[in-house]
Design a protein around this motif. Sequence first.
Motif, PDB file in Angstrom:
ATOM      1  N   GLY A 132     -10.869  -2.826  -3.840  1.00 27.12           N
ATOM      2  CA  GLY A 132     -11.124  -4.097  -4.324  1.00 27.12           C
ATOM      3  C   GLY A 132      -9.971  -4.491  -5.158  1.00 27.12           C
ATOM      4  O   GLY A 132      -9.945  -5.749  -5.513  1.00 27.12           O
ATOM      5  N   SER A 133      -9.097  -3.721  -5.664  1.00 27.97           N
ATOM      6  CA  SER A 133      -8.006  -3.864  -6.515  1.00 27.97           C
ATOM      7  C   SER A 133      -6.622  -4.148  -5.806  1.00 27.97           C
ATOM      8  O   SER A 133      -6.704  -3.887  -4.620  1.00 27.97           O
ATOM      9  N   THR A 134      -5.616  -4.350  -6.582  1.00 25.14           N
ATOM     10  CA  THR A 134      -4.102  -4.503  -6.079  1.00 25.14           C
ATOM     11  C   THR A 134      -3.508  -2.910  -5.900  1.00 25.14           C
ATOM     12  O   THR A 134      -2.366  -3.023  -5.482  1.00 25.14           O
ATOM     13  N   ARG A 135      -4.044  -2.062  -6.234  1.00 22.31           N
ATOM     14  CA  ARG A 135      -3.713  -0.599  -6.227  1.00 22.31           C
ATOM     15  C   ARG A 135      -4.245   0.065  -4.931  1.00 22.31           C
ATOM     16  O   ARG A 135      -4.062   1.455  -4.999  1.00 22.31           O
ATOM     17  N   GLU A 136      -4.792  -0.401  -4.030  1.00 23.94           N
ATOM     18  CA  GLU A 136      -5.362   0.035  -2.883  1.00 23.94           C
ATOM     19  C   GLU A 136      -3.917   0.966  -2.172  1.00 23.94           C
ATOM     20  O   GLU A 136      -3.052   0.507  -1.946  1.00 23.94           O
ATOM     21  N   THR A 137      -4.494   2.069  -1.836  1.00 24.79           N
ATOM     22  CA  THR A 137      -3.534   3.125  -1.009  1.00 24.79           C
ATOM     23  C   THR A 137      -3.497   2.759   0.515  1.00 24.79           C
ATOM     24  O   THR A 137      -4.459   1.984   1.115  1.00 24.79           O
ATOM     25  N   VAL A 138      -2.750   3.444   1.186  1.00 27.03           N
ATOM     26  CA  VAL A 138      -2.322   3.193   2.776  1.00 27.03           C
ATOM     27  C   VAL A 138      -3.866   3.195   3.436  1.00 27.03           C
ATOM     28  O   VAL A 138      -4.228   2.694   4.225  1.00 27.03           O
ATOM     29  N   PRO A 139      -4.443   4.570   3.335  1.00 24.04           N
ATOM     30  CA  PRO A 139      -5.741   4.826   4.030  1.00 24.04           C
ATOM     31  C   PRO A 139      -6.855   3.741   3.653  1.00 24.04           C
ATOM     32  O   PRO A 139      -7.518   3.491   4.659  1.00 24.04           O
ATOM     33  N   VAL A 140      -7.068   3.500   2.479  1.00 22.33           N
ATOM     34  CA  VAL A 140      -7.891   2.276   2.171  1.00 22.33           C
ATOM     35  C   VAL A 140      -7.518   1.040   2.890  1.00 22.33           C
ATOM     36  O   VAL A 140      -8.246   0.344   3.500  1.00 22.33           O
ATOM     37  N   ARG A 141      -6.334   0.551   2.904  1.00 21.86           N
ATOM     38  CA  ARG A 141      -5.974  -0.624   3.725  1.00 21.86           C
ATOM     39  C   ARG A 141      -6.152  -0.561   5.124  1.00 21.86           C
ATOM     40  O   ARG A 141      -6.678  -1.368   5.821  1.00 21.86           O
ATOM     41  N   ILE A 142      -5.702   0.865   5.740  1.00 23.24           N
ATOM     42  CA  ILE A 142      -6.063   0.836   7.227  1.00 23.24           C
ATOM     43  C   ILE A 142      -7.603   0.831   7.476  1.00 23.24           C
ATOM     44  O   ILE A 142      -8.063   0.489   8.527  1.00 23.24           O
ATOM     45  N   PHE A 143      -8.425   1.257   6.335  1.00 22.71           N
ATOM     46  CA  PHE A 143      -9.886   1.600   6.705  1.00 22.71           C
ATOM     47  C   PHE A 143     -10.394  -0.095   6.792  1.00 22.71           C
ATOM     48  O   PHE A 143     -11.580  -0.384   7.167  1.00 22.71           O
ATOM     49  N   SER A 144      -9.631  -1.150   6.398  1.00 20.27           N
ATOM     50  CA  SER A 144     -10.060  -2.573   6.379  1.00 20.27           C
ATOM     51  C   SER A 144     -10.109  -2.980   7.771  1.00 20.27           C
ATOM     52  O   SER A 144     -10.772  -3.731   8.173  1.00 20.27           O
ATOM     53  N   ALA A 180       0.824  -1.211  -0.041  1.00 19.24           N
ATOM     54  CA  ALA A 180       0.142   0.036  -0.192  1.00 19.24           C
ATOM     55  C   ALA A 180       0.899   1.405   0.127  1.00 19.24           C
ATOM     56  O   ALA A 180       0.494   2.199  -0.720  1.00 19.24           O
ATOM     57  N   LEU A 181       2.082   1.052   0.826  1.00 24.90           N
ATOM     58  CA  LEU A 181       3.025   2.271   0.859  1.00 24.90           C
ATOM     59  C   LEU A 181       3.580   2.649  -0.611  1.00 24.90           C
ATOM     60  O   LEU A 181       3.747   3.800  -1.027  1.00 24.90           O
ATOM     61  N   MET A 182       3.723   1.572  -1.373  1.00 17.62           N
ATOM     62  CA  MET A 182       4.204   1.376  -2.764  1.00 17.62           C
ATOM     63  C   MET A 182       3.262   2.208  -3.521  1.00 17.62           C
ATOM     64  O   MET A 182       3.490   3.017  -4.493  1.00 17.62           O
ATOM     65  N   ASN A 183       1.949   1.985  -3.453  1.00 17.43           N
ATOM     66  CA  ASN A 183       0.769   2.374  -4.465  1.00 17.43           C
ATOM     67  C   ASN A 183       0.768   3.836  -3.947  1.00 17.43           C
ATOM     68  O   ASN A 183       0.349   4.683  -4.846  1.00 17.43           O
ATOM     69  N   SER A 184       0.520   4.261  -2.719  1.00 12.20           N
ATOM     70  CA  SER A 184       0.550   5.490  -2.170  1.00 12.20           C
ATOM     71  C   SER A 184       1.664   6.492  -2.800  1.00 12.20           C
ATOM     72  O   SER A 184       1.467   7.708  -3.305  1.00 12.20           O
ATOM     73  N   THR A 185       2.985   5.914  -2.876  1.00  6.46           N
ATOM     74  CA  THR A 185       4.069   6.662  -3.530  1.00  6.46           C
ATOM     75  C   THR A 185       3.996   7.037  -4.694  1.00  6.46           C
ATOM     76  O   THR A 185       4.217   7.904  -5.235  1.00  6.46           O
TER      77      THR A 185
END
Length: 275
Positions: free
Chosen positions: A219-231, A69-74
């Motif tokens: 729902g994709s593999t491109r989710e950012t950090v806030p979305v992953r934390i929201f899980s 997620a950090l990689m996606n956000s970056t």
Amino acid sequence: MSLKYGLRTFGLELVMIAVAVAFLFPVYALVTLSFKNPQQVAQAPLSLPTDPQLDNYANAWTRAEIGPALMNSTVITVVSLIALIAVGSFAAYYLSRQGSRMGYGLYMLFLLGIVLPFQLGMIPLFKMVDSAGLLGTYPGIIIFYTGIQLPFTIFLYTGFIRALPSDYANAALIDGAGHFRAFTRVVFPLLRPITGTVLILNAVFIWNDLLTPLLYLGGSTRETVPVRIFSFVGQYVSDNGLVFAGLVLASLPILAVFLVLQKYVIKGFASGLKG
């Protein structure tokens, strides 16, 4: 020359201390809660942790897949910032040097983009991205962020460029350089203070945004950090310790960027308002 310490000075110090406490309290609460389990959070949320749960950080990193997620956000943040600086600075250069009614009308149109909330166009924008097949992809959300933050970026750059003497660019034009070369070689290096401001303000917005990635990348593999934390937040139960540990991990990169660019923020923002 000695300064007298009176009631006014004492009152100002109290106000400053109160403001400092107001700003530091959320940081204290965030870090403190990140070391607690759900029982400790429910019983004493603001007290210091008696049994620090160091595993919260490891569990947040693995269960929320913070690394990818950090990689996606970056990637999303960096590419969006490059596009905003490239397009916004050159557009602002044109608008600031254009004295026609069309130039003024275009500038007012961009300012309208700051006033109108982007939520008004959320549904049609979502349908456009979906129709283009860009949902769940980097280009889809990067284009969205570039378009939504471009008016604010142009506003900052335009004010700063108007405050600069036009002699530098005019000298380059007289020597035979075109507008593009005059901008890239002469004007843009002078925009370093406001570029730092543009970087940090847009980076904070893009990095911390939850709603847009949730809609466009959920729902994709491109989710950012806030979305992953929201899980970690469910309908009936939430693991607050992991949520706050994830928030601490997510805030560290953008905090580092702010510390590096902080000297440009106030200087560039204040200079940008002169125009």
